[in-house]
Design a protein around this motif. Structure first.
Motif, PDB file in Angstrom:
ATOM      1  N   UNK A   5       0.824  -1.209   0.000  1.00 46.70           N
ATOM      2  CA  UNK A   5       0.000   0.000   0.000  1.00 46.70           C
ATOM      3  C   UNK A   5       0.865   1.268   0.000  1.00 46.70           C
ATOM      4  N   UNK A   6       1.968   1.230   0.715  1.00 54.18           N
ATOM      5  CA  UNK A   6       2.853   2.390   0.789  1.00 54.18           C
ATOM      6  C   UNK A   6       3.371   2.766  -0.601  1.00 54.18           C
ATOM      7  N   UNK A   7       3.795   1.779  -1.370  1.00 53.39           N
ATOM      8  CA  UNK A   7       4.305   2.028  -2.714  1.00 53.39           C
ATOM      9  C   UNK A   7       3.197   2.515  -3.639  1.00 53.39           C
ATOM     10  N   UNK A   8       2.049   1.889  -3.558  1.00 56.86           N
ATOM     11  CA  UNK A   8       0.899   2.285  -4.364  1.00 56.86           C
ATOM     12  C   UNK A   8       0.569   3.752  -4.117  1.00 56.86           C
ATOM     13  N   UNK A  50      10.387  12.585   0.370  1.00 59.47           N
ATOM     14  CA  UNK A  50      11.351  13.691   0.505  1.00 59.47           C
ATOM     15  C   UNK A  50      12.733  13.133   0.858  1.00 59.47           C
ATOM     16  N   UNK A  51      12.788  12.144   1.740  1.00 55.93           N
ATOM     17  CA  UNK A  51      14.069  11.508   2.095  1.00 55.93           C
ATOM     18  C   UNK A  51      14.717  10.874   0.868  1.00 55.93           C
ATOM     19  N   UNK A  52      13.884  10.353  -0.029  1.00 57.47           N
ATOM     20  CA  UNK A  52      14.385   9.706  -1.247  1.00 57.47           C
ATOM     21  C   UNK A  52      14.676  10.717  -2.359  1.00 57.47           C
ATOM     22  N   UNK A  53      14.476  12.001  -2.070  1.00 56.37           N
ATOM     23  CA  UNK A  53      14.750  13.103  -2.990  1.00 56.37           C
ATOM     24  C   UNK A  53      13.821  13.132  -4.207  1.00 56.37           C
ATOM     25  N   UNK A  54      12.604  12.616  -4.042  1.00 54.53           N
ATOM     26  CA  UNK A  54      11.595  12.747  -5.085  1.00 54.53           C
ATOM     27  C   UNK A  54      10.775  14.017  -4.859  1.00 54.53           C
ATOM     28  N   UNK A  55      10.562  14.353  -3.591  1.00 54.14           N
ATOM     29  CA  UNK A  55       9.777  15.536  -3.246  1.00 54.14           C
ATOM     30  C   UNK A  55      10.609  16.532  -2.461  1.00 54.14           C
ATOM     31  N   UNK A  56      10.230  17.792  -2.600  1.00 53.61           N
ATOM     32  CA  UNK A  56      10.808  18.876  -1.802  1.00 53.61           C
ATOM     33  C   UNK A  56       9.684  19.348  -0.880  1.00 53.61           C
ATOM     34  N   UNK A  57       9.957  19.367   0.412  1.00 52.61           N
ATOM     35  CA  UNK A  57       8.940  19.695   1.403  1.00 52.61           C
ATOM     36  C   UNK A  57       9.272  21.040   2.047  1.00 52.61           C
ATOM     37  N   UNK A  58       8.312  21.975   2.022  1.00 49.65           N
ATOM     38  CA  UNK A  58       8.485  23.280   2.654  1.00 49.65           C
ATOM     39  C   UNK A  58       7.421  23.434   3.727  1.00 49.65           C
ATOM     40  N   UNK A  70      12.329  16.960 -12.236  1.00 51.47           N
ATOM     41  CA  UNK A  70      11.253  16.915 -13.229  1.00 51.47           C
ATOM     42  C   UNK A  70      10.623  15.520 -13.308  1.00 51.47           C
ATOM     43  N   UNK A  71       9.324  15.462 -13.616  1.00 55.75           N
ATOM     44  CA  UNK A  71       8.636  14.170 -13.651  1.00 55.75           C
ATOM     45  C   UNK A  71       9.205  13.182 -14.664  1.00 55.75           C
ATOM     46  N   UNK A  72       9.841  13.687 -15.718  1.00 57.42           N
ATOM     47  CA  UNK A  72      10.426  12.773 -16.705  1.00 57.42           C
ATOM     48  C   UNK A  72      11.736  12.162 -16.220  1.00 57.42           C
ATOM     49  N   UNK A  73      12.187  12.566 -15.041  1.00 55.19           N
ATOM     50  CA  UNK A  73      13.404  11.993 -14.457  1.00 55.19           C
ATOM     51  C   UNK A  73      13.102  11.079 -13.266  1.00 55.19           C
ATOM     52  N   UNK A  74      11.820  10.868 -12.991  1.00 57.50           N
ATOM     53  CA  UNK A  74      11.444   9.966 -11.898  1.00 57.50           C
ATOM     54  C   UNK A  74      10.967   8.660 -12.520  1.00 57.50           C
ATOM     55  N   UNK A  75      11.834   7.671 -12.467  1.00 62.13           N
ATOM     56  CA  UNK A  75      11.595   6.375 -13.087  1.00 62.13           C
ATOM     57  C   UNK A  75      10.770   5.488 -12.156  1.00 62.13           C
ATOM     58  N   UNK A  76       9.755   4.828 -12.698  1.00 64.06           N
ATOM     59  CA  UNK A  76       8.883   3.991 -11.864  1.00 64.06           C
ATOM     60  C   UNK A  76       9.629   2.829 -11.219  1.00 64.06           C
ATOM     61  N   UNK A  77      10.537   2.226 -11.930  1.00 60.81           N
ATOM     62  CA  UNK A  77      11.293   1.113 -11.352  1.00 60.81           C
ATOM     63  C   UNK A  77      12.073   1.588 -10.129  1.00 60.81           C
ATOM     64  N   UNK A  78      12.641   2.776 -10.214  1.00 58.88           N
ATOM     65  CA  UNK A  78      13.399   3.334  -9.099  1.00 58.88           C
ATOM     66  C   UNK A  78      12.485   3.590  -7.895  1.00 58.88           C
ATOM     67  N   UNK A  79      11.323   4.168  -8.135  1.00 58.26           N
ATOM     68  CA  UNK A  79      10.388   4.438  -7.038  1.00 58.26           C
ATOM     69  C   UNK A  79       9.974   3.134  -6.373  1.00 58.26           C
ATOM     70  N   UNK A  80       9.580   2.161  -7.166  1.00 55.50           N
ATOM     71  CA  UNK A  80       9.110   0.889  -6.609  1.00 55.50           C
ATOM     72  C   UNK A  80      10.227   0.193  -5.835  1.00 55.50           C
ATOM     73  N   UNK A  81      11.417   0.133  -6.394  1.00 59.48           N
ATOM     74  CA  UNK A  81      12.537  -0.518  -5.700  1.00 59.48           C
ATOM     75  C   UNK A  81      12.819   0.142  -4.343  1.00 59.48           C
ATOM     76  N   UNK A 125      10.925   0.253 -15.827  1.00 63.32           N
ATOM     77  CA  UNK A 125      12.027   1.154 -16.167  1.00 63.32           C
ATOM     78  C   UNK A 125      11.735   1.960 -17.435  1.00 63.32           C
ATOM     79  N   UNK A 126      10.780   1.507 -18.236  1.00 59.25           N
ATOM     80  CA  UNK A 126      10.404   2.231 -19.449  1.00 59.25           C
ATOM     81  C   UNK A 126       9.439   3.385 -19.181  1.00 59.25           C
ATOM     82  N   UNK A 127       8.989   3.540 -17.938  1.00 61.74           N
ATOM     83  CA  UNK A 127       8.004   4.563 -17.601  1.00 61.74           C
ATOM     84  C   UNK A 127       8.535   5.535 -16.561  1.00 61.74           C
ATOM     85  N   UNK A 128       8.072   6.778 -16.689  1.00 58.17           N
ATOM     86  CA  UNK A 128       8.384   7.806 -15.698  1.00 58.17           C
ATOM     87  C   UNK A 128       7.070   8.384 -15.181  1.00 58.17           C
TER      88      UNK A 128
END
Length: 153
Positions: A5-8, A50-58, A70-81, A125-128
């Motif tokens: 659920x956390x990954x989803x 934010x710890x994983x450097x996907x988000x910036x929190x203010x 940028x969203x085109x640099x966030x790879x789904x395989x990386x997020x899931x792993x 890995x083919x998706x961002x």
């Protein structure tokens, strides 16, 4: 394989934030309302992203979150792993030495499952995140977000 659920919800939060203009911030309350999730759960996910450097929190007035890259640099395989705890589909894939399987030494199942997992990640890995937000108008309507230009633009 089933994502936890956390990954989803991590993926859904990244989608939500990516639908905003780069200078706009998303709030925890907005995301909770959009996905009907408990505030505490969303806060944990945002903190981890934010710890994983996907988000910036203010924090504070006018604060919120936005994508750190940028969203085109966030790879789904990386997020899931990085969000999943384990990818063991069967006992023999777990890192513990002691298993209850008497055929483990001669079994090909572990190899087949590892190949399947590799194929799963090759597709991801083919998706961002940019690919996931391609149907922007429909997603904005579903999440009750204003058009990209804001009201009246």
């Amino acid at each position: 394989m089933k994502l936890n659920e956390f990954t989803d919800y991590s993926l859904r939060i990244l989608i939500y934030v990516a639908l905003k203009r780069p200078e706009e911030r998303s709030t925890i309350d907005e995301m909770c309302a959009a996905y009907n999730l408990p505030r505490n759960h969303v806060m944990k996910i945002v903190r981890r992203l934010a710890e994983l450097h996907f988000l910036e929190n203010t924090r504070g007035r006018g604060g919120g979150v936005r994508l750190q890259v940028p969203p085109d640099q966030i790879n789904l395989a990386d997020v899931v792993r990085r969000c999943e705890n384990s990818f063991a589909l069967a006992e023999c894939q777990r890192e513990v030495q002691k298993t209850h399987c008497c055929i483990q030494r001669n079994c090909v199942l572990k190899s087949a499952l590892n190949d399947a997992l590799d194929a799963f990640f090759a597709v991801l890995a083919d998706y961002t995140i940019a690919d996931l937000v391609a149907p922007q108008s429909a997603l904005r309507r579903a999440l009750d977000l204003q058009p990209a230009g804001g009201p009246g633009r």
